[in-house]
Design a protein around this motif. Structure first.
Motif, short mmCIF file in Angstrom:
data_model
loop_
_atom_site.label_atom_id
_atom_site.label_comp_id
_atom_site.label_asym_id
_atom_site.label_seq_id
_atom_site.Cartn_x
_atom_site.Cartn_y
_atom_site.Cartn_z
N ASN B 57 39.37 -81.76 -3.58
CA ASN B 57 39.74 -82.50 -2.38
C ASN B 57 40.77 -83.55 -2.75
O ASN B 57 40.57 -84.30 -3.71
CB ASN B 57 38.52 -83.13 -1.72
CG ASN B 57 37.75 -84.03 -2.67
OD1 ASN B 57 37.14 -83.54 -3.62
ND2 ASN B 57 37.79 -85.32 -2.44
N HIS B 59 42.77 -87.01 -2.53
CA HIS B 59 42.28 -88.37 -2.24
C HIS B 59 43.43 -89.29 -1.82
O HIS B 59 43.45 -90.47 -2.15
CB HIS B 59 41.63 -88.99 -3.47
CG HIS B 59 40.59 -88.18 -4.12
ND1 HIS B 59 40.87 -87.05 -4.86
CD2 HIS B 59 39.25 -88.33 -4.19
CE1 HIS B 59 39.74 -86.54 -5.33
NE2 HIS B 59 38.74 -87.29 -4.95
N GLY B 60 44.43 -88.75 -1.13
CA GLY B 60 45.51 -89.63 -0.68
C GLY B 60 46.70 -89.59 -1.61
O GLY B 60 47.33 -90.63 -1.84
N LEU B 61 47.01 -88.43 -2.16
CA LEU B 61 48.26 -88.23 -2.88
C LEU B 61 49.07 -87.12 -2.19
O LEU B 61 50.20 -87.33 -1.78
CB LEU B 61 48.02 -87.88 -4.36
CG LEU B 61 49.33 -87.65 -5.13
CD1 LEU B 61 50.09 -88.96 -5.33
CD2 LEU B 61 49.10 -86.97 -6.48
N GLY B 62 48.46 -85.95 -2.06
CA GLY B 62 49.13 -84.81 -1.43
C GLY B 62 49.20 -84.92 0.08
O GLY B 62 50.14 -84.42 0.71
N PHE B 63 48.21 -85.56 0.66
CA PHE B 63 48.13 -85.65 2.12
C PHE B 63 47.80 -87.08 2.56
O PHE B 63 47.08 -87.79 1.88
CB PHE B 63 47.03 -84.72 2.67
CG PHE B 63 47.18 -83.29 2.26
CD1 PHE B 63 48.22 -82.52 2.76
CD2 PHE B 63 46.30 -82.73 1.34
CE1 PHE B 63 48.37 -81.20 2.37
CE2 PHE B 63 46.45 -81.40 0.94
CZ PHE B 63 47.48 -80.63 1.45
N PHE B 64 48.33 -87.43 3.74
CA PHE B 64 47.95 -88.69 4.37
C PHE B 64 47.36 -88.38 5.75
O PHE B 64 47.34 -87.23 6.19
CB PHE B 64 49.18 -89.63 4.46
CG PHE B 64 48.86 -90.94 5.12
CD1 PHE B 64 47.89 -91.78 4.58
CD2 PHE B 64 49.50 -91.33 6.29
CE1 PHE B 64 47.56 -92.97 5.21
CE2 PHE B 64 49.18 -92.52 6.92
CZ PHE B 64 48.21 -93.34 6.38
N MET B 68 46.46 -84.06 8.46
CA MET B 68 45.32 -83.87 7.55
C MET B 68 44.77 -82.46 7.69
O MET B 68 44.02 -82.18 8.62
CB MET B 68 44.25 -84.92 7.86
CG MET B 68 43.04 -84.85 6.96
SD MET B 68 43.43 -84.96 5.20
CE MET B 68 43.96 -86.67 5.07
N THR B 154 37.87 -84.09 2.79
CA THR B 154 36.64 -84.92 2.85
C THR B 154 37.02 -86.39 3.04
O THR B 154 36.20 -87.27 2.84
CB THR B 154 35.77 -84.78 1.58
OG1 THR B 154 36.58 -85.02 0.43
CG2 THR B 154 35.13 -83.41 1.47
N VAL B 155 38.28 -86.64 3.39
CA VAL B 155 38.74 -88.02 3.58
C VAL B 155 38.31 -88.54 4.95
O VAL B 155 37.86 -89.66 5.10
CB VAL B 155 40.29 -88.09 3.45
CG1 VAL B 155 40.82 -89.44 3.90
CG2 VAL B 155 40.71 -87.82 2.01
N GLN B 156 38.47 -87.68 5.95
CA GLN B 156 38.31 -88.11 7.34
C GLN B 156 37.37 -87.15 8.08
O GLN B 156 37.57 -85.94 8.02
CB GLN B 156 39.72 -88.09 7.96
CG GLN B 156 39.78 -88.25 9.45
CD GLN B 156 41.23 -88.10 9.93
OE1 GLN B 156 42.00 -89.05 9.89
NE2 GLN B 156 41.60 -86.92 10.38
N HIS B 157 36.38 -87.71 8.75
CA HIS B 157 35.51 -86.87 9.59
C HIS B 157 36.25 -86.50 10.87
O HIS B 157 37.02 -87.32 11.36
CB HIS B 157 34.22 -87.61 9.91
CG HIS B 157 33.32 -87.75 8.72
ND1 HIS B 157 32.32 -86.87 8.42
CD2 HIS B 157 33.32 -88.66 7.71
CE1 HIS B 157 31.71 -87.24 7.30
NE2 HIS B 157 32.30 -88.32 6.84
N GLN B 239 30.94 -90.28 -0.37
CA GLN B 239 31.89 -89.43 -1.10
C GLN B 239 31.21 -88.23 -1.76
O GLN B 239 31.88 -87.35 -2.31
CB GLN B 239 32.66 -90.25 -2.15
CG GLN B 239 33.75 -91.14 -1.57
CD GLN B 239 33.20 -92.35 -0.82
OE1 GLN B 239 32.29 -93.01 -1.29
NE2 GLN B 239 33.74 -92.64 0.35
N GLU B 242 31.92 -84.32 -1.28
CA GLU B 242 32.73 -83.43 -2.12
C GLU B 242 31.95 -82.20 -2.59
O GLU B 242 32.55 -81.25 -3.09
CB GLU B 242 33.25 -84.20 -3.35
CG GLU B 242 34.25 -85.28 -2.98
CD GLU B 242 34.67 -86.15 -4.16
OE1 GLU B 242 35.67 -86.84 -4.04
OE2 GLU B 242 33.99 -86.14 -5.21
#
Lengths: 119, 282
Positions: B57, B59-64, B68, B154-157, B239, B242
């Protein structure tokens, strides 16, 4: 078909579910933290944090939480821990330091608590 | 035809990246964790997989949060590791396998999994740390397999359900086994186990739940699909969700697996760290 009620109304003490509502509230704050992936942006922030807050359009409670480096206040203002970790990184705070701050312990006490979970 | 030889699980805690960099393998804090890996490396040396599907998953590098994807699949010739903002040393790019990537994407979408394809994807510690643990020196290890990264949100519900994750893995298995080349594949599920970084409940670790998950994922993964997402947050920590990556990995291995290696240690950083090698039954 309706979603499971449990999934929609979870109340887990000490836990904020980062859902669409939080994601909308925290968007500016998280976007600023996401920008800290870049060393250039981290340097720009450190030169003038207030100007950087304005550049990313932070709300007043988000600015104040950042000034105070108060992680619980940042979460209440919509911050997501994965992005906030990049903010913490600028100040060389580890996830144990961040955990200690949120639980009102010293970092050593927090590390001890983690260790005890293995007993 | 392609074969799936087994599954690997590992936690992917950023602090592990630093510990590897500083060679803390015999340090008393780290040793019980690192000791879980050499037997798995021996198995990998023996079987020499050509491809590693790395399910992790971001953690805020590939996607913001602007875009999402719930499930994203890499389709690049290489995957760059980039600065995540807190000083883990940056690694060289990892070699991809675009032909296999597009085969997987075609098959998954035909199977009604609406995924996001990524011709560029920066990979973070969730991807790189397990690679370094299983193939020391990665990506500059002569035995380094080609890779296809798969990232689940798994960043945002709302995050995917455990059932969806397992079903994703089953569809992935179908995709991999229909690839018309003789390649040996391992499937990695990275992340977890229980941990919570945020809120007054920070530092939450649940040993008995983790141990139950490590047992059931071998023998009865279907039973784990009865855990709701909020129950997973409650029992594994915010977290600890994951664990979905482990479910995706497990679905790709077929019905019967043999657990060859298993290691569990508390704490590594804020986490209950789990490592497993599951061999696909012949």
């Amino acid at each position: 078909m309706a979603a499971e009620p449990f999934d929609q109304h979870a109340d887990i003490p000490g836990t904020t579910i980062f859902d669409g509502k939080q994601a909308m509230k925290g968007y500016a704050l998280n976007k600023m933290c996401y920008s800290f992936n870049s060393a250039e942006n981290r340097a720009e922030y450190l030169r003038d944090p207030e100007a950087y807050f304005v550049k990313y359009g932070l709300a007043d409670d988000q600015k104040q939480a950042c000034r105070d480096k108060n992680v619980l206040a940042m979460i209440a203002a919509g911050g997501n821990i994965y992005y906030l970790a990049k903010f913490a990184g600028i100040y060389k705070l580890s996830v144990q330091d961040v955990g200690a701050q949120q639980t009102g312990m010293t970092t050593e006490q927090f590390k001890e608590k983690l260790k005890r979970a293995g007993d | 035809m392609a074969t799936i030889i087994g599954g690997l699980t590992s936690s992917h805690i950023p602090a592990v990246g630093n510990a590897i960099h500083n060679k803390l393998f015999d340090d008393p804090y780290w040793k019980p964790f690192f000791d879980g890996y050499p037997p798995i490396r021996e198995w990998l040396d023996h079987h020499k997989p050509d491809v590693a599907i790395n399910i992790y998953n971001d953690h805020g590098l590939g996607f913001f949060l602007d875009r999402m994807p719930t499930f994203a699949i890499g389709a690049a010739a290489e995957y760059r590791n980039e600065d995540e903002g807190w000083g883990i040393p940056k690694l060289d790019p990892f070699p991809g396998d675009p032909e296999l990537s597009w085969h997987i994407i075609e098959s998954m979408v035909a199977d009604e999994f609406d995924i996001t394809s990524c011709q560029e994807l920066a990979v973070d510690h969730g991807f790189t740390v397990p690679m370094q643990l299983f193939w020391p020196g990665a990506p500059n290890n002569p035995a380094m397999p080609r890779t296809v990264p798969i990232s689940a949100n798994t960043v945002q519900h709302p995050i995917p359900t455990l059932k969806r994750a397992l079903d994703f893995g089953k569809a992935l298995r179908k995709a991999l086994l229909s690839f018309p080349k003789d390649v040996k594949i391992v499937v990695m599920g990275t992340g977890g186990l229980s941990h919570q970084l945020d809120g007054q409940r920070a530092g939450f670790i649940n040993k008995s739940f983790d141990q139950m998950c490590m047992e059931k994922i071998v023998t009865a993964p279907e039973e784990l699909t009865h855990i709701s997402r909020m129950e997973l947050v409650e029992k594994a920590g915010a977290q600890g969700t994951e664990f979905l990556m482990w479910m995706m990995m497990r679905g790709a291995l077929g019905d019967k697996v043999v657990p060859l290696e298993k290691n569990y240690h508390i704490p590594i950083s804020n986490t209950g760290a789990g490592t497993m090698l599951l061999e696909c039954a012949a």
